[in-house]
Design a protein around this motif. Sequence first.
Motif, short mmCIF file in Angstrom:
data_model
loop_
_atom_site.label_atom_id
_atom_site.label_comp_id
_atom_site.label_asym_id
_atom_site.label_seq_id
_atom_site.Cartn_x
_atom_site.Cartn_y
_atom_site.Cartn_z
N CYS A 159 2.36 1.62 -3.33
CA CYS A 159 1.43 2.14 -4.18
C CYS A 159 1.31 3.68 -4.20
CB CYS A 159 0.08 1.46 -4.21
SG CYS A 159 0.00 -0.30 -4.67
N ARG A 202 0.86 -1.21 0.08
CA ARG A 202 0.03 0.01 0.01
C ARG A 202 0.90 1.45 0.06
NH1 ARG A 202 -3.00 -1.37 3.86
NH2 ARG A 202 -4.54 -2.30 2.69
N ARG A 225 -5.49 -1.84 -6.44
CA ARG A 225 -6.45 -2.96 -6.26
C ARG A 225 -5.69 -4.35 -6.84
NH1 ARG A 225 -10.90 0.85 -6.88
NH2 ARG A 225 -10.87 0.30 -9.38
N GLY A 242 -4.33 -7.23 -4.27
CA GLY A 242 -4.93 -8.54 -4.47
C GLY A 242 -3.92 -9.49 -4.55
N PRO A 285 -6.15 3.89 -8.63
CA PRO A 285 -6.95 3.07 -7.75
C PRO A 285 -6.91 1.45 -8.51
CG PRO A 285 -7.88 5.05 -8.00
CD PRO A 285 -6.75 5.12 -8.90
N ASP A 286 -7.07 1.52 -9.74
CA ASP A 286 -7.37 0.16 -10.31
C ASP A 286 -5.91 -0.65 -10.11
OD1 ASP A 286 -9.76 0.45 -11.14
OD2 ASP A 286 -9.16 0.88 -13.22
#
Length: 303
Positions: free
Chosen positions: A77, A74, A88, A92, A84-85
């Motif tokens: 990122c 996180r 995710r 994941g 956002p995509d």
Amino acid sequence: MRYPGVAFPAERCCTVRETHGSTVPRRQLGRLLTQLRESAHVSIDAAAGELDCSRQKLWRIERGLTSAKTPDVRMLCELYQATPDQARVLLGLAEVSRAEGWWHAHGSSVPSWFSLYVGLENAASSIRHYNAELVPGLLQTPGYATALFQHNRPELGEEERKKAVGFRLQRQGLLARRLPPAPELTVILSEAVLRRPVPGRSVMADQLRHLLAVGERHNITVRVLPLAAEAGTFVLLDFPLSALGAPTEPPTVYVEGLTGALYLDQPAEIAAYERVWQGLESLALGEGQSAELIDAIRGECYA
């Protein structure tokens, strides 16, 4: 003797000593993190500083050698300004990559540097193995595997040896699985492997009979390379295509040593080993001739 006219690629990749979690998503996560970092023009040292970790730790994460914690992903990122995509997807993958494969249940019976290979082997759609020394683990009989451990690992107690042999035999289950489809296994063995007996003539005779039997299976090909031409032992792994038509993993070369292994996946490295494999294929006997030679050696040396 080396395969004539072919120079093996420089084995510059690290010796792997730390692996945890599921192999394929971990490697995918590492590649995506590397791409994001480079697109953001952030050096690996700067990223490691923001993460408050060593450069080596982040390097291992990017190479897919160790799993990444969700909070670390996180933070990266945010540092790399992922959309956002993208975030995710990365989060994941971080979650999935921490799931352990079946081989982790074997604990210390599976060296950490070999765990990564087992994960790749389970995900592969094609396994091409050349061996100049031994019958590969995927085709070993219980007796042959036991004899090897008794000779090469005499320090192992009987219980440890049984666990190690059991793990080797359990790996062979992937060749008969239905879902996902079993990989195609092509093995080229030096003739020296067939003539190099492990302790016990009957053990070697059983092993050669087993090679003849498995060579009849639709997804297994066994060929023999005459003694006049040999190359260093290695494995080429190819992976299935995703729904988008791209390989789920890049082709990977695995080269095993006594205390570690090399994992090579750069295009130039793969191309070099592909050339070596093509040379070996051109010199190896066909399947029928190979089966005849295996049977002849069995009768000549181990009957």
